[in-house]
Design an enzyme around this catalytic site. Structure first.
Site, PDB file in Angstrom:
ATOM      1  N   ARG A 125       4.742  15.557  22.387  1.00 23.97           N
ATOM      2  CA  ARG A 125       6.048  15.388  21.709  1.00 23.97           C
ATOM      3  C   ARG A 125       6.617  13.980  21.895  1.00 23.97           C
ATOM      4  O   ARG A 125       7.823  13.757  21.798  1.00 23.97           O
ATOM      5  CB  ARG A 125       7.080  16.414  22.199  1.00 23.97           C
ATOM      6  N   LYS A 139       9.077   3.158  11.733  1.00 24.25           N
ATOM      7  CA  LYS A 139       8.435   4.016  10.730  1.00 24.25           C
ATOM      8  C   LYS A 139       6.987   4.237  11.147  1.00 24.25           C
ATOM      9  O   LYS A 139       6.268   3.268  11.430  1.00 24.25           O
ATOM     10  CB  LYS A 139       8.479   3.372   9.343  1.00 24.25           C
ATOM     11  N   GLU A 160       7.282 -10.864   2.238  1.00 23.25           N
ATOM     12  CA  GLU A 160       8.376 -10.105   2.864  1.00 23.25           C
ATOM     13  C   GLU A 160       9.452 -11.059   3.392  1.00 23.25           C
ATOM     14  O   GLU A 160      10.637 -10.746   3.384  1.00 23.25           O
ATOM     15  CB  GLU A 160       7.855  -9.234   4.017  1.00 23.25           C
ATOM     16  N   LYS A 163      15.460  -7.682   9.903  1.00 18.03           N
ATOM     17  CA  LYS A 163      14.942  -6.309   9.924  1.00 18.03           C
ATOM     18  C   LYS A 163      15.641  -5.507  11.013  1.00 18.03           C
ATOM     19  O   LYS A 163      16.043  -4.357  10.803  1.00 18.03           O
ATOM     20  CB  LYS A 163      13.425  -6.332  10.146  1.00 18.03           C
ATOM     21  N   GLU A 184      17.195   5.256   6.681  1.00 18.00           N
ATOM     22  CA  GLU A 184      17.194   4.879   5.270  1.00 18.00           C
ATOM     23  C   GLU A 184      18.155   5.698   4.423  1.00 18.00           C
ATOM     24  O   GLU A 184      17.809   6.194   3.358  1.00 18.00           O
ATOM     25  CB  GLU A 184      15.749   5.002   4.731  1.00 18.00           C
ATOM     26  N   ARG A 218      18.952   0.480   4.563  1.00 20.87           N
ATOM     27  CA  ARG A 218      17.519   0.230   4.770  1.00 20.87           C
ATOM     28  C   ARG A 218      16.750   0.243   3.461  1.00 20.87           C
ATOM     29  O   ARG A 218      15.692  -0.376   3.347  1.00 20.87           O
ATOM     30  CB  ARG A 218      16.936   1.233   5.777  1.00 20.87           C
ATOM     31  N   ASN A 250      13.397  -2.276   0.226  1.00 15.24           N
ATOM     32  CA  ASN A 250      12.417  -1.925  -0.809  1.00 15.24           C
ATOM     33  C   ASN A 250      12.493  -2.839  -2.028  1.00 15.24           C
ATOM     34  O   ASN A 250      11.819  -2.589  -3.032  1.00 15.24           O
ATOM     35  CB  ASN A 250      12.629  -0.472  -1.266  1.00 15.24           C
ATOM     36  N   HIS A 293       9.485  -3.579  -4.020  1.00 12.61           N
ATOM     37  CA  HIS A 293       8.421  -2.667  -3.584  1.00 12.61           C
ATOM     38  C   HIS A 293       8.174  -1.515  -4.552  1.00 12.61           C
ATOM     39  O   HIS A 293       7.077  -0.972  -4.593  1.00 12.61           O
ATOM     40  CB  HIS A 293       8.730  -2.095  -2.195  1.00 12.61           C
ATOM     41  N   HIS A 318       4.539  -1.313  -5.378  1.00 13.80           N
ATOM     42  CA  HIS A 318       3.640  -0.196  -5.042  1.00 13.80           C
ATOM     43  C   HIS A 318       2.936   0.320  -6.292  1.00 13.80           C
ATOM     44  O   HIS A 318       1.766   0.700  -6.246  1.00 13.80           O
ATOM     45  CB  HIS A 318       4.423   0.952  -4.386  1.00 13.80           C
ATOM     46  N   HIS A 325      -0.832  -6.316  -0.660  1.00 11.29           N
ATOM     47  CA  HIS A 325       0.540  -5.818  -0.636  1.00 11.29           C
ATOM     48  C   HIS A 325       1.521  -6.953  -0.954  1.00 11.29           C
ATOM     49  O   HIS A 325       2.436  -6.789  -1.756  1.00 11.29           O
ATOM     50  CB  HIS A 325       0.832  -5.199   0.740  1.00 11.29           C
TER      51      HIS A 325
HETATM   52  N1  GLY Z   1       9.103  -1.538   5.463  1.00  8.60           N
HETATM   53  C1  GLY Z   1      10.374  -1.055   5.118  1.00  8.60           C
HETATM   54  C2  GLY Z   1      11.082  -0.359   6.216  1.00  8.60           C
HETATM   55  O1  GLY Z   1      10.679  -0.409   7.345  1.00  8.60           O
HETATM   56  O2  GLY Z   1      12.072   0.282   5.980  1.00  8.60           O
END
Ligand code: GLY
Length: 370
Positions: A126, A148, A190, A236, A246, A250, A254, A257, A261, A274
């Protein structure tokens, strides 16, 4: 002792706050950091075949010299490794070695390793300690900050995962020196993104130093590259500190993106990196912003010019438009069936819109066709 000249950036998240340390040669300090965190003796060091000979074996030996019991797990390089099956196999391997809660996973590599190792650390017992040591520029400025974790699913990228923050992210600037140009370019997309969405002075700095930056030679211009990385990691960290899951802010990360994507998946994976896809996505989003009158053509030109000077392409081979729209509608950025677009209005400012007409999205993509 840690090396001198370390910049520490904080991610503030109640009881899960952690530092991002940036400096040269920091990988060598990992044993000291682990000692400071009073972690257990077992370390599961996860890396890939590209990074193992550069830093993995070295890190294994310096950790072992400090009496850590290191299991070096080397996986093939590439996005295909981010599967649920692979995560399960790696967990089998780790659990057979009887880890305890206070033991650690160290993620040494780019975004793929960060996502996969983070996912494994979050599930094992866990949740065991996670230390992120990003070696790619993309990992350093984006993927390995903010917790993430993910593996891919047959229906889409990064669809299985959770938010799981590391104890620490260590950005070793020496890693830049072994990166191929296409990797630096990928991260650079980025970095430009942070400039456009929230950091006017970073954008100006990139413009002012474009000739040097576009040489992609961090060894020659260490001060510039350090500044780019520290500024981006700060951006960031600030976004994640204010919106870990998000809910709003956050989402602005994007920018470029959603279409990016779609471009990545419309062509055989690997046709566009990317970074290249995100750069194209940013150009297409500017087109949408200009058509909606929320951005002037001059601002759009400024962004496109900067990306061009960095060597990014501005066109793609024509394909049926459905091949872009289908992946877009299964993206995680869809809310109540509507695609949410992050649009820039000026340098440093965004607007989130869920009312961009499909025809406009299509024409923005079409405008990239050769
Ligand atoms: N790569 C975008 C984020 O971490 O939210």
């Amino acid at each position: 002792m840690h090396n001198t000249s370390i910049t520490t950036i904080s991610v503030h998240l109640d009881n899960r706050s952690y530092p991002i340390d940036v400096g040269t040669g920091l990988i060598n300090n990992l044993p000291t950091y682990l000692n400071d965190h009073k972690v257990g003796k077992k370390v599961f060091l996860i890396t890939d075949q590209t990074i193992a000979p550069l830093y993995g074996h070295h890190l294994e030996s310096i950790l072992s010299a400090q009496s850590y019991v290191v299991t070096l797990i080397i996986i093939p390089s590439g996005e295909a490794q981010k599967s649920f099956k692979n995560a399960g196999d790696l967990l089998d391997r780790i659990l057979e070695l009887r880890p305890e809660r206070n033991d650690s996973v160290v993620a040494l590599g780019g975004g793929v390793i960060g996502d996969l190792a983070g996912f494994i650390a979050s599930l094992c017992l866990r949740g065991i300690n996670l230390f992120q040591l990003p070696t790619s520029l993309l990992g350093q400025v984006d993927a390995c900050i903010g917790g993430k974790t993910a593996v891919n699913h047959s229906t889409g990228k990064n669809l299985i995962g959770c938010f799981y923050q590391p104890k620490l992210t260590l950005i070793d600037l020496n890693c830049l020196n072994t990166l191929p140009i296409h990797e630096l370019k990928c991260g650079m997309a980025e970095i430009v993104k942070y400039g456009v969405i929230k950091n006017t002075s970073l954008f100006n700095y990139i413009e002012q130093n474009i000739d040097k930056i576009s040489e992609f030679d961090p060894k020659k211009y260490p001060v510039i590259w350090r500044h780019l990385i520290v500024s981006s990691a700060m951006d960031k960290a600030e976004v994640v500190s204010n919106d870990e899951r998000e809910a709003g802010l956050r989402e602005t990360l994007n920018f470029g993106h959603t279409i990016g994507h779609a471009i990545e998946s419309a062509y055989t994976y690997g046709t566009f990196s990317h970074g290249e896809a995100v750069a194209l996505g940013m150009i297409a989003s500017c087109k949408i912003s200009v058509t909606l009158n929320i951005m002037t053509p001059q601002v759009s030109d400024r962004i496109k010019t900067l990306l061009t000077k960095l060597g990014f392409g501005t066109t793609i081979p024509a394909l049926p438009l459905d091949q872009f729209l289908t992946p877009m509608s299964s993206d995680k950025k869809v809310k109540n069936g509507k695609i949410r677009f992050i649009l820039a209005s000026e340098i440093g400012k965004t607007e989130t819109r869920n009312d961009v007409p499909e025809e406009l999205v299509k024409s923005a993509i079409q405008s990239l066709f050769k």
